[in-house]
Design an enzyme around this catalytic site. Structure first.
Site, PDB file in Angstrom:
ATOM      1  N   ASP A  75       6.904  -4.295  -0.461  1.00  0.00           N
ATOM      2  CA  ASP A  75       6.598  -3.412   0.673  1.00  0.00           C
ATOM      3  C   ASP A  75       5.910  -4.166   1.824  1.00  0.00           C
ATOM      4  O   ASP A  75       5.008  -4.973   1.596  1.00  0.00           O
ATOM      5  CB  ASP A  75       5.661  -2.282   0.235  1.00  0.00           C
ATOM      6  CG  ASP A  75       6.267  -1.372  -0.824  1.00  0.00           C
ATOM      7  OD1 ASP A  75       7.111  -1.831  -1.616  1.00  0.00           O
ATOM      8  OD2 ASP A  75       5.874  -0.185  -0.865  1.00  0.00           O
ATOM      9  N   HIS A 130       5.576  -2.092   5.097  1.00  0.00           N
ATOM     10  CA  HIS A 130       4.968  -0.900   5.715  1.00  0.00           C
ATOM     11  C   HIS A 130       4.375  -1.148   7.102  1.00  0.00           C
ATOM     12  O   HIS A 130       3.216  -0.814   7.370  1.00  0.00           O
ATOM     13  CB  HIS A 130       3.904  -0.305   4.786  1.00  0.00           C
ATOM     14  CG  HIS A 130       4.474   0.585   3.721  1.00  0.00           C
ATOM     15  ND1 HIS A 130       5.263   1.684   4.007  1.00  0.00           N
ATOM     16  CD2 HIS A 130       4.392   0.528   2.368  1.00  0.00           C
ATOM     17  CE1 HIS A 130       5.637   2.262   2.881  1.00  0.00           C
ATOM     18  NE2 HIS A 130       5.133   1.578   1.870  1.00  0.00           N
ATOM     19  N   ASP A 190      10.843  -0.381   2.040  1.00  0.00           N
ATOM     20  CA  ASP A 190       9.591   0.123   2.630  1.00  0.00           C
ATOM     21  C   ASP A 190       9.101  -0.785   3.756  1.00  0.00           C
ATOM     22  O   ASP A 190       8.011  -1.358   3.708  1.00  0.00           O
ATOM     23  CB  ASP A 190       8.508   0.351   1.565  1.00  0.00           C
ATOM     24  CG  ASP A 190       8.698   1.688   0.844  1.00  0.00           C
ATOM     25  OD1 ASP A 190       9.787   2.284   0.961  1.00  0.00           O
ATOM     26  OD2 ASP A 190       7.757   2.131   0.152  1.00  0.00           O
ATOM     27  N   ASN A 220      12.114   3.914  -0.586  1.00  0.00           N
ATOM     28  CA  ASN A 220      12.050   5.377  -0.441  1.00  0.00           C
ATOM     29  C   ASN A 220      11.601   5.805   0.959  1.00  0.00           C
ATOM     30  O   ASN A 220      11.827   6.941   1.361  1.00  0.00           O
ATOM     31  CB  ASN A 220      11.146   6.002  -1.516  1.00  0.00           C
ATOM     32  CG  ASN A 220       9.712   5.546  -1.421  1.00  0.00           C
ATOM     33  OD1 ASN A 220       9.427   4.347  -1.458  1.00  0.00           O
ATOM     34  ND2 ASN A 220       8.784   6.482  -1.308  1.00  0.00           N
ATOM     35  N   HIS A 221      11.001   4.880   1.735  1.00  0.00           N
ATOM     36  CA  HIS A 221      10.605   5.220   3.112  1.00  0.00           C
ATOM     37  C   HIS A 221      11.724   4.991   4.131  1.00  0.00           C
ATOM     38  O   HIS A 221      11.570   5.380   5.288  1.00  0.00           O
ATOM     39  CB  HIS A 221       9.338   4.459   3.518  1.00  0.00           C
ATOM     40  CG  HIS A 221       8.100   5.060   2.933  1.00  0.00           C
ATOM     41  ND1 HIS A 221       7.239   5.862   3.651  1.00  0.00           N
ATOM     42  CD2 HIS A 221       7.595   5.000   1.672  1.00  0.00           C
ATOM     43  CE1 HIS A 221       6.252   6.268   2.860  1.00  0.00           C
ATOM     44  NE2 HIS A 221       6.445   5.756   1.659  1.00  0.00           N
ATOM     45  N   HIS A 260      13.851  -1.138  -5.367  1.00  0.00           N
ATOM     46  CA  HIS A 260      12.549  -0.768  -4.818  1.00  0.00           C
ATOM     47  C   HIS A 260      11.656  -0.088  -5.853  1.00  0.00           C
ATOM     48  O   HIS A 260      10.486  -0.434  -6.013  1.00  0.00           O
ATOM     49  CB  HIS A 260      12.708   0.151  -3.608  1.00  0.00           C
ATOM     50  CG  HIS A 260      11.388   0.560  -3.037  1.00  0.00           C
ATOM     51  ND1 HIS A 260      10.592  -0.314  -2.337  1.00  0.00           N
ATOM     52  CD2 HIS A 260      10.694   1.733  -3.097  1.00  0.00           C
ATOM     53  CE1 HIS A 260       9.474   0.300  -1.991  1.00  0.00           C
ATOM     54  NE2 HIS A 260       9.516   1.537  -2.438  1.00  0.00           N
ATOM     55  N   HIS A 287       7.101  -0.910  -4.556  1.00  0.00           N
ATOM     56  CA  HIS A 287       6.795   0.530  -4.602  1.00  0.00           C
ATOM     57  C   HIS A 287       5.356   0.899  -4.956  1.00  0.00           C
ATOM     58  O   HIS A 287       4.930   2.013  -4.702  1.00  0.00           O
ATOM     59  CB  HIS A 287       7.770   1.205  -5.576  1.00  0.00           C
ATOM     60  CG  HIS A 287       7.869   2.701  -5.492  1.00  0.00           C
ATOM     61  ND1 HIS A 287       7.889   3.388  -4.301  1.00  0.00           N
ATOM     62  CD2 HIS A 287       7.991   3.639  -6.473  1.00  0.00           C
ATOM     63  CE1 HIS A 287       8.018   4.688  -4.558  1.00  0.00           C
ATOM     64  NE2 HIS A 287       8.083   4.861  -5.862  1.00  0.00           N
TER      65      HIS A 287
END
Length: 321
Positions: free
Chosen positions: A74, A76, A102, A134-135, A183, A258
């Site tokens: 990730d 982000h 992500d 998932n984002h 992920h 994740h």
């Protein structure tokens, strides 16, 4: 020159000189203060998204990759940390990269983050790979920051163009037939790797089923078999399920992201699964390190660590001397 056909049918070309200029503008800020914005034009962003989307759809949903390769978890929207990762591992194409999803939400610079990653994907399509997290899903990034960032810096149209691109991202990668990367994690609906290959694209992420689990599930130390997930989505899976899966498919390791982990990486199930998380000081709330996993030609795995910034350093940087 990379050429792409938009959904309306007209041709949109991203010239290689334009692409190189985008990459230059996005990477030169590593010499400036952390957090400095790079404002691309709306036209440039649309070209990045439509060109990358075509490449994603030309490549399989289960990527088949070869080592050596560096794997990142990730990000982000922590753009200055993404640039630090490239400084540690080498800017493309000096190393091959696989990112586990992500890219957006929570951090302050989701736009720079995803634009640089898409630009590298277009520039080096056979050496630089991005999986879906998932984002990378409209219903999630509508809530957790990316939509607001797009709306503040551009408009809702830009967010929708990213959504169309995200809906085409591949969801898993197999490295030298031995390391399976995704992920989230395993799924009770995954019996054969062809089921990943056959997942439809473009697609939104459903609330249940194989695609949902690949992006949402988590390992659980105290779980045997499949358990409930505190996220309210998908499952948790025990060490027994990891062993069973690896044996059945003649694999050595599951590599996923994740979950924030203190050292940037964490093994599970007797080193049969590893979590890699690449956003240090996640959200400014955690004291975690970030990590990048290097897989060499012999499939030996080692870790490069991004230490969390010390509070003192942060303070000094924001103080005029």
């Amino acid at each position: 020159m990379a050429t792409t056909t938009t959904t309306q049918g007209q041709q949109t070309a991203i010239d290689s000189a334009v692409l190189d200029d985008i990459i230059r503008r996005l990477t030169e800020v590593r010499l400036a203060r952390p957090g400095k914005q790079v404002q691309l034009s709306e036209a440039e962003i649309k070209q990045l998204c439509t060109t990358a989307r075509d490449i994603f759809l030309q490549q399989p949903n289960l990527l088949e990759l070869e080592a050596p390769i560096k794997i990142c978890g990730d990000i982000h929207g922590q753009y200055s940390d993404l640039l630090r990762l490239f400084e540690y591992g080498g800017f493309p194409p000096s190393a091959n990269y696989l990112f586990l999803g992500d890219y957006v939400d929570r951090g302050k610079q989701s736009l720079e983050t995803i634009c640089l990653l898409l630009a590298y994907k277009i520039k080096y399509p056979g050496n630089f790979f991005l999986l879906r997290g998932n984002h990378e899903c409209a219903s999630i990034n509508r809530i957790y920051g990316f939509y607001d960032e797009c709306k503040r810096r551009f408009n809702v149209r830009v967010w929708k163009v990213f959504t169309d691109c995200f809906n085409c991202l591949p969801v898993a990668a197999l490295i030298d037939d031995k390391i399976l990367c995704m992920h989230g994690g395993l799924s009770p609906d995954l019996d054969h790797l062809d089921e990943i290959r056959n997942l439809p694209r473009p697609t939104m992420i459903p609330d249940t089923g194989l695609l949902c689990d690949l992006l949402w599930s988590d390992p659980g130390k105290d779980v045997k078999g499949w358990g409930m997930n505190d996220r309210g989505v998908s499952y948790t899976f025990g060490p027994d399920k990891v062993s069973e899966f690896l044996t059945k498919h003649d694999l050595d390791l599951v590599c996923r992201a994740h979950q924030v982990v203190e050292d940037g990486y964490e093994f599970f199930a007797d080193r049969q699964l590893v979590t890699v998380f690449s956003a240090p000081n996640y959200c400014g709330e955690f004291d975690n390190a970030g990590a990048m996993m290097s897989v060499d030609e012999n499939l030996m795995c080692s870790f490069q660590i991004l230490k969390p910034a010390e509070k003192k350093t942060k303070f000094m940087m924001s103080t005029k001397i």
